[in-house]
Enzyme design. Sequence first.
Site, PDB file in Angstrom:
ATOM      1  CB  SER A   1      -0.904   0.007   1.235  1.00  0.00           C
ATOM      2  OG  SER A   1      -1.679   1.190   1.259  1.00  0.00           O
TER       3      SER A   1
ATOM      4  N   GLY B   1      -2.240   5.985   6.018  1.00  0.00           N
ATOM      5  CA  GLY B   1      -3.185   5.624   7.080  1.00  0.00           C
ATOM      6  C   GLY B   1      -3.354   4.122   7.189  1.00  0.00           C
TER       7      GLY B   1
ATOM      8  CG  ASP C   1      -9.345  -2.626  -2.908  1.00  0.00           C
ATOM      9  OD1 ASP C   1      -8.513  -1.754  -3.227  1.00  0.00           O
ATOM     10  OD2 ASP C   1     -10.517  -2.618  -3.306  1.00  0.00           O
ATOM     11  CB  SER C   2     -10.741  -1.077   2.693  1.00  0.00           C
ATOM     12  OG  SER C   2      -9.637  -0.207   2.609  1.00  0.00           O
TER      13      SER C   2
ATOM     14  CG  ASP D   1     -11.431   6.653  10.056  1.00  0.00           C
ATOM     15  OD1 ASP D   1     -12.138   5.712   9.650  1.00  0.00           O
ATOM     16  OD2 ASP D   1     -10.233   6.513  10.374  1.00  0.00           O
TER      17      ASP D   1
HETATM   18  P1  IMP Z   1      -8.242   1.606  -1.709  1.00  0.00           P
HETATM   19  O1  IMP Z   1      -8.519   0.338  -0.994  1.00  0.00           O
HETATM   20  O2  IMP Z   1      -6.814   2.034  -1.560  1.00  0.00           O
HETATM   21  O3  IMP Z   1      -8.722   1.603  -3.122  1.00  0.00           O
HETATM   22  O4  IMP Z   1      -9.014   2.783  -0.987  1.00  0.00           O
HETATM   23  C1  IMP Z   1      -9.980   2.549  -0.037  1.00  0.00           C
HETATM   24  C2  IMP Z   1     -10.447   3.865   0.527  1.00  0.00           C
HETATM   25  O5  IMP Z   1     -11.515   3.572   1.430  1.00  0.00           O
HETATM   26  C3  IMP Z   1      -9.397   4.558   1.373  1.00  0.00           C
HETATM   27  O6  IMP Z   1      -8.569   5.409   0.640  1.00  0.00           O
HETATM   28  C4  IMP Z   1     -10.269   5.314   2.382  1.00  0.00           C
HETATM   29  O7  IMP Z   1     -10.725   6.509   1.894  1.00  0.00           O
HETATM   30  C5  IMP Z   1     -11.459   4.408   2.545  1.00  0.00           C
HETATM   31  N1  IMP Z   1     -11.235   3.612   3.747  1.00  0.00           N
HETATM   32  C6  IMP Z   1     -10.835   2.341   3.830  1.00  0.00           C
HETATM   33  N2  IMP Z   1     -10.678   1.965   5.098  1.00  0.00           N
HETATM   34  C7  IMP Z   1     -10.971   3.059   5.840  1.00  0.00           C
HETATM   35  C8  IMP Z   1     -10.970   3.312   7.219  1.00  0.00           C
HETATM   36  O8  IMP Z   1     -10.616   2.483   8.071  1.00  0.00           O
HETATM   37  N3  IMP Z   1     -11.356   4.542   7.578  1.00  0.00           N
HETATM   38  C9  IMP Z   1     -11.719   5.504   6.705  1.00  0.00           C
HETATM   39  N4  IMP Z   1     -11.707   5.332   5.400  1.00  0.00           N
HETATM   40  C10 IMP Z   1     -11.331   4.106   4.967  1.00  0.00           C
END
Ligand code: IMP
Length: 208
Positions: A15, A19, A76-77, A170
């Site tokens: 990653s 954060g 991925d989230s 968050d």
């Molecule tokens: P990716 O998985 O890098 O494509 O991006 C996922 C996006 O989801 C992150 O950049 C955050 O904006 C959001 N996200 C994922 N996990 C969290 C969390 O624990 N808190 C707040 N936002 C989150």
Amino acid sequence: MTHRKLAPGRLVIASHNAGKVREIRALLASFGIDPVSAGDLGLPEPEETGTTFRDNALVKAHASTAASGLPALADDSGLEVAALGGRPGVYTADWAERQWFEGEKGRDWYMAMGKVEGLLAEQGPDVDRSAAFVCTLALAWPDGHAEVFEGRAAGSLTWPPRGTLGFGYDPVFIPAGKSLTYAEIDPAEKHAISHRADAFAKLVAGVF
Ligand code: IMP
């Protein structure tokens, strides 16, 4: 289901999101794993071409393990908002994408949270504000093997944003059964209840 075990040693956190890397480091701390992030190794960031969390997590994990020769863990989230049919979902980070000036892109989380809120407001004051954070972890090895674990945290969205801890969305997410946002609670408490913690618990049970 039996999973391949992860031996103690070096692991790449696939990653470039500071954060996420911070949270994953904290969650890995007690397992004899020595994590280094893809950003620290200068590994390229692959294009997230998948349409599911699972596909994108696998893309990132395979790219980092291939480039480093080390096992790699990708997250991925995203946020799924019920009244928006699950959006922004896999596009959660994209909704924060902003062109600051020519050629330079940045992420603006307040803009992204405002976009979600604007779409909810269009549905009137009684709109269903429930949402869930989803986290998919993919662990890949240099020989191409991979294991995937999925976590979820249910909650609801508040407005205006509250708190300065955490990252991303968050400040607008209140986990189920709580009254404070993810950005107002101690990081240790977030690590005990979050979507990432849920996915990690499954990973720990599977590969350690
Ligand atoms: P990716 O998985 O890098 O494509 O991006 C996922 C996006 O989801 C992150 O950049 C955050 O904006 C959001 N996200 C994922 N996990 C969290 C969390 O624990 N808190 C707040 N936002 C989150």
